[in-house]
Design an enzyme around this catalytic site. Sequence first.
Site, PDB file in Angstrom:
ATOM      1  N   LEU A 216      52.196  45.992  42.062  1.00  0.00           N
ATOM      2  CA  LEU A 216      53.215  46.785  41.403  1.00  0.00           C
ATOM      3  C   LEU A 216      53.058  46.699  39.895  1.00  0.00           C
ATOM      4  O   LEU A 216      52.806  45.631  39.345  1.00  0.00           O
ATOM      5  CB  LEU A 216      54.598  46.254  41.824  1.00  0.00           C
ATOM      6  CG  LEU A 216      55.832  47.073  41.520  1.00  0.00           C
ATOM      7  CD1 LEU A 216      56.917  46.744  42.527  1.00  0.00           C
ATOM      8  CD2 LEU A 216      56.339  46.779  40.107  1.00  0.00           C
TER       9      LEU A 216
ATOM     10  N   ARG B 232      50.042  50.613  32.202  1.00  0.00           N
ATOM     11  CA  ARG B 232      51.076  49.979  33.031  1.00  0.00           C
ATOM     12  C   ARG B 232      51.140  48.493  32.719  1.00  0.00           C
ATOM     13  O   ARG B 232      50.282  47.940  32.031  1.00  0.00           O
ATOM     14  CB  ARG B 232      50.743  50.155  34.525  1.00  0.00           C
ATOM     15  CG  ARG B 232      49.423  49.534  34.925  1.00  0.00           C
ATOM     16  CD  ARG B 232      49.267  49.356  36.413  1.00  0.00           C
ATOM     17  NE  ARG B 232      47.918  48.920  36.759  1.00  0.00           N
ATOM     18  CZ  ARG B 232      47.466  47.685  36.632  1.00  0.00           C
ATOM     19  NH1 ARG B 232      48.256  46.740  36.164  1.00  0.00           N
ATOM     20  NH2 ARG B 232      46.228  47.382  36.970  1.00  0.00           N
TER      21      ARG B 232
ATOM     22  N   CYS C 285      45.291  40.867  40.229  1.00  0.00           N
ATOM     23  CA  CYS C 285      46.503  40.695  39.409  1.00  0.00           C
ATOM     24  C   CYS C 285      46.383  39.508  38.461  1.00  0.00           C
ATOM     25  O   CYS C 285      47.391  38.959  37.997  1.00  0.00           O
ATOM     26  CB  CYS C 285      47.735  40.567  40.295  1.00  0.00           C
ATOM     27  SG  CYS C 285      47.955  41.982  41.398  1.00  0.00           S
TER      28      CYS C 285
ATOM     29  N   TYR D 121      42.710  46.837  42.226  1.00  0.00           N
ATOM     30  CA  TYR D 121      41.752  47.804  42.771  1.00  0.00           C
ATOM     31  C   TYR D 121      42.503  48.875  43.535  1.00  0.00           C
ATOM     32  O   TYR D 121      43.463  48.595  44.257  1.00  0.00           O
ATOM     33  CB  TYR D 121      40.767  47.097  43.717  1.00  0.00           C
ATOM     34  CG  TYR D 121      39.908  48.054  44.516  1.00  0.00           C
ATOM     35  CD1 TYR D 121      38.913  48.808  43.892  1.00  0.00           C
ATOM     36  CD2 TYR D 121      40.093  48.215  45.888  1.00  0.00           C
ATOM     37  CE1 TYR D 121      38.127  49.704  44.621  1.00  0.00           C
ATOM     38  CE2 TYR D 121      39.310  49.105  46.619  1.00  0.00           C
ATOM     39  CZ  TYR D 121      38.336  49.836  45.978  1.00  0.00           C
ATOM     40  OH  TYR D 121      37.565  50.733  46.694  1.00  0.00           O
TER      41      TYR D 121
END
Length: 224
Positions: free
Chosen positions: A155, A83, A185, A89
């Site tokens: 996301l 992705r 992130c 996490y």
Amino acid sequence: MLQVAPREEIEPGANSVPLLQRLGPTAYEATWRAMQAFTSERSAATADEIWLTEHEPIYTLGLAGRREHVLRDNGIPVLKVDRGGQVTYHGPGQVVVYVLVDLVRRRLGVRELVRTLESCVIEFLESCDLAAYAKGGAPGVYLACPAGEAKIAALGLRVRNGCTYHGLALNVNMDLTPFADIDPCGYRGLAVTQLKDLGVERSVDEVGLVLASMLSTRLRARLP
């Protein structure tokens, strides 16, 4: 391999809502491999799907993810996946919404799908009397907090042959401690929060169904 219901075919131009798969708790890698297989095997007539799940504890590194963003070894597995994004996490108490969508059929660009996913989360949080927002260049959903801001939803997507998989993860009622051992992130010191800590008592299943319904409505509107 994770077992999911057989794929369904639709008539060309059919104004269909995505099919909903409620998977319950799953192992991350098995679900990821199932999404890859679904996307590789689907045709132009395959119905889109939304998968709801929550995962066993795991850190995942996106395509651009760097291992140095995992700050400490705490025994939780780390998996490199396909992705977008850096490290995050997953664990029990977090709802994960996977979107297996034909972008061409729904006349969507990937950035527009990202905005759609973010807007679903923001609208849901507004229904809980929480003011949230998205940030350009840093996909996800954030809220203001005493320390500055905190992230509540992450996301990341993958596009293959014009179709997406992966999706979003919203923290509902989980142990947030493992986030302290990573740069969430890829951002050092980024605070992370969840619905329970904000006074919202909802189950993972309930939140997932609300988000899936909102997303289905928006995706259906994208068809001719």
